[in-house]
Design an enzyme around this catalytic site. Sequence first.
Site, PDB file in Angstrom:
ATOM      1  N   GLN A  38       2.294  -6.058  -2.968  1.00  0.00           N
ATOM      2  CA  GLN A  38       2.636  -6.066  -1.537  1.00  0.00           C
ATOM      3  C   GLN A  38       3.957  -5.305  -1.306  1.00  0.00           C
ATOM      4  OE1 GLN A  38       1.630  -9.536  -2.766  1.00  0.00           O
ATOM      5  NE2 GLN A  38      -0.410  -8.769  -2.433  1.00  0.00           N
ATOM      6  N   LYS A  55       2.172   1.875  -5.234  1.00  0.00           N
ATOM      7  CA  LYS A  55       2.813   1.314  -6.432  1.00  0.00           C
ATOM      8  C   LYS A  55       1.938   1.481  -7.665  1.00  0.00           C
ATOM      9  CE  LYS A  55       3.259  -2.654  -4.396  1.00  0.00           C
ATOM     10  NZ  LYS A  55       2.886  -2.270  -3.024  1.00  0.00           N
ATOM     11  N   GLY A  92      -4.168  -4.660  -4.040  1.00  0.00           N
ATOM     12  CA  GLY A  92      -5.098  -3.621  -4.467  1.00  0.00           C
ATOM     13  C   GLY A  92      -4.290  -2.432  -4.933  1.00  0.00           C
ATOM     14  N   HIS A  93      -4.195  -2.246  -6.225  1.00  0.00           N
ATOM     15  CA  HIS A  93      -3.418  -1.137  -6.778  1.00  0.00           C
ATOM     16  C   HIS A  93      -4.375  -0.044  -7.246  1.00  0.00           C
ATOM     17  CE1 HIS A  93       0.200  -3.996  -7.584  1.00  0.00           C
ATOM     18  NE2 HIS A  93       0.085  -3.651  -6.326  1.00  0.00           N
ATOM     19  N   ASP A  97       0.815  -1.221   0.000  1.00  0.00           N
ATOM     20  CA  ASP A  97       0.000   0.000   0.000  1.00  0.00           C
ATOM     21  C   ASP A  97       0.846   1.267   0.000  1.00  0.00           C
ATOM     22  OD1 ASP A  97      -2.267  -1.693   0.228  1.00  0.00           O
ATOM     23  OD2 ASP A  97      -1.913  -1.818   2.379  1.00  0.00           O
TER      24      ASP A  97
HETATM   25  P1  IMP Z   1      -2.566 -12.902   2.251  1.00  0.00           P
HETATM   26  O1  IMP Z   1      -1.681 -12.322   1.222  1.00  0.00           O
HETATM   27  O2  IMP Z   1      -4.018 -12.764   1.947  1.00  0.00           O
HETATM   28  O3  IMP Z   1      -2.178 -14.312   2.590  1.00  0.00           O
HETATM   29  O4  IMP Z   1      -2.362 -12.062   3.617  1.00  0.00           O
HETATM   30  C1  IMP Z   1      -1.132 -12.103   4.354  1.00  0.00           C
HETATM   31  C2  IMP Z   1      -0.820 -10.725   4.916  1.00  0.00           C
HETATM   32  O5  IMP Z   1      -0.461  -9.856   3.843  1.00  0.00           O
HETATM   33  C3  IMP Z   1      -1.980 -10.040   5.642  1.00  0.00           C
HETATM   34  O6  IMP Z   1      -1.450  -9.250   6.690  1.00  0.00           O
HETATM   35  C4  IMP Z   1      -2.554  -9.125   4.578  1.00  0.00           C
HETATM   36  O7  IMP Z   1      -3.235  -8.022   5.130  1.00  0.00           O
HETATM   37  C5  IMP Z   1      -1.281  -8.700   3.867  1.00  0.00           C
HETATM   38  N1  IMP Z   1      -1.495  -8.286   2.473  1.00  0.00           N
HETATM   39  C6  IMP Z   1      -1.713  -9.065   1.396  1.00  0.00           C
HETATM   40  N2  IMP Z   1      -1.831  -8.335   0.285  1.00  0.00           N
HETATM   41  C7  IMP Z   1      -1.674  -7.055   0.657  1.00  0.00           C
HETATM   42  C8  IMP Z   1      -1.649  -5.813  -0.066  1.00  0.00           C
HETATM   43  O8  IMP Z   1      -1.791  -5.752  -1.293  1.00  0.00           O
HETATM   44  N3  IMP Z   1      -1.445  -4.703   0.682  1.00  0.00           N
HETATM   45  C9  IMP Z   1      -1.242  -4.744   2.023  1.00  0.00           C
HETATM   46  N4  IMP Z   1      -1.245  -5.869   2.737  1.00  0.00           N
HETATM   47  C10 IMP Z   1      -1.455  -7.016   2.063  1.00  0.00           C
END
Ligand code: IMP
Length: 443
Positions: free
Chosen positions: A224, A16, A40-41, A13
């Site tokens: 991420q 990007k 989420g971009h 977040d």
């Molecule tokens: P997962 O990717 O759904 O397995 O989540 C694992 C961790 O990564 C959690 O803390 C999510 O909130 C975090 N996470 C996954 N994708 C994003 C993103 O695009 N932005 C911020 N945090 C993310």
Amino acid sequence: MANVLVVGTQWGDEGKGKVVDLLTPAFDIVARYQGGHNAGHTVYVGGRKVVLHLIPAGILRPGTLCVIGNGLVVSPEAFLKEKADLAARGVRIDETNLALSRRAHLIMPYHPLLEKIDEDRRGEGKIGTTCRGIGPAYEDKAARRGVRAGDLLDLDVLRAKIRENVGLHNEFLKFHGVVPLDPEAVFKEFAGYAAEMAPFIKDTSLLLAREIKAGKAVLFEGAQGVLLDLDHGTYPYVTSSSASAGGASTGLGVGPREIHFVLGVVKAYTTRVGSGPFPTELRDDLGKRIAARGDEFGATTGRPRRCGWFDAVAVAYACRVNGIDGLALTKPDVLEELDEIRICTGYRYKGDLLPGFPAEPWILEKAVPEYRTLAGWRNSVHRARDFAALPASFKDYVRTIEDLVEAKVALISTGVEREDTILIDGMWPAGLRLDRVKAGIGR
Ligand code: IMP
């Protein structure tokens, strides 16, 4: 031609999406290398907000080829929905501007069910995932039984793999009191997706190799951030893929020498969604104010993001792990109501100053941040376009960050729109078509 990799240096977040969209005119191809629709971009174009989850942000610029690499886990349902949503907004998508790797693994209906069981089992220690089935899909990949996009091209193979996997995972679901899945129903659902997805499924490693050989420029898009990277992040509170720069080579099947410049995206403060240690977190009213001003709500799940001060220990670590060549600093305007701004310069653990970012979550949880306090830059950065005209206090903030993290700022984003951008001359690699970026800012 210069190929650039855009990577997050915090917990995701960082902005990007805007940076990728902004730089895309300098590139022929935008290729994403990991993650799934957990990302989420967010991009603003002409006052309209577009949120992308799976499809690279380059898709918003006509004439750009977007690649979804083998390092991703792809939900066919999410892929087709995002494609349809973009088409409804007038974004043209067909097999000439979007390709999906045959080697990308698929997120299957059992993956979110398995994830929920695992999160519930963890109780207080849950990861706080996006519940999209990302982790279990990567688990099946590592267990060498995953269903891949290429399997959609042969329905006999698809049926056999679905039978094997549904049979295996049903045992676990039943054990936990979850209604088991019907393998034939899952097959029928995926056979339907296969028909729609087949034109996009390609050997994208080969495609990229050919395009690069033909002189095309590639932007490698990370999702991420490094602190969520499976190996280098705050394990176990991480996502299940290689979000750091190193993931681009394996996640796309492209040699590391094709990456010529690594641009780290960094927010002027820190945010985190989900559980896990966060030393500079502001649990008070100020944290809530920053969240409100910065619109810090998850672009995928809508969850409020935890907010805190800029953490130079974490970002210096991210710069080292990613081999950062330049930084894109985002959202400094969010802090401009503050008289004083703090930057974390070190952590103390049991009274001793730690040498860097610790690997163990239990150390990070108890790390006490040391801060440097700087003067704020009241109401002077939002939508600014000229670095020279910015106040001395803001320039001091930028220089302090640069010194602490040992990387120079190449781009500053001063608002959500494309035009709210300052490009720092002399910071970009030779061969990058910066003139095209400048020309594309207003379009
Ligand atoms: P997962 O990717 O759904 O397995 O989540 C694992 C961790 O990564 C959690 O803390 C999510 O909130 C975090 N996470 C996954 N994708 C994003 C993103 O695009 N932005 C911020 N945090 C993310």
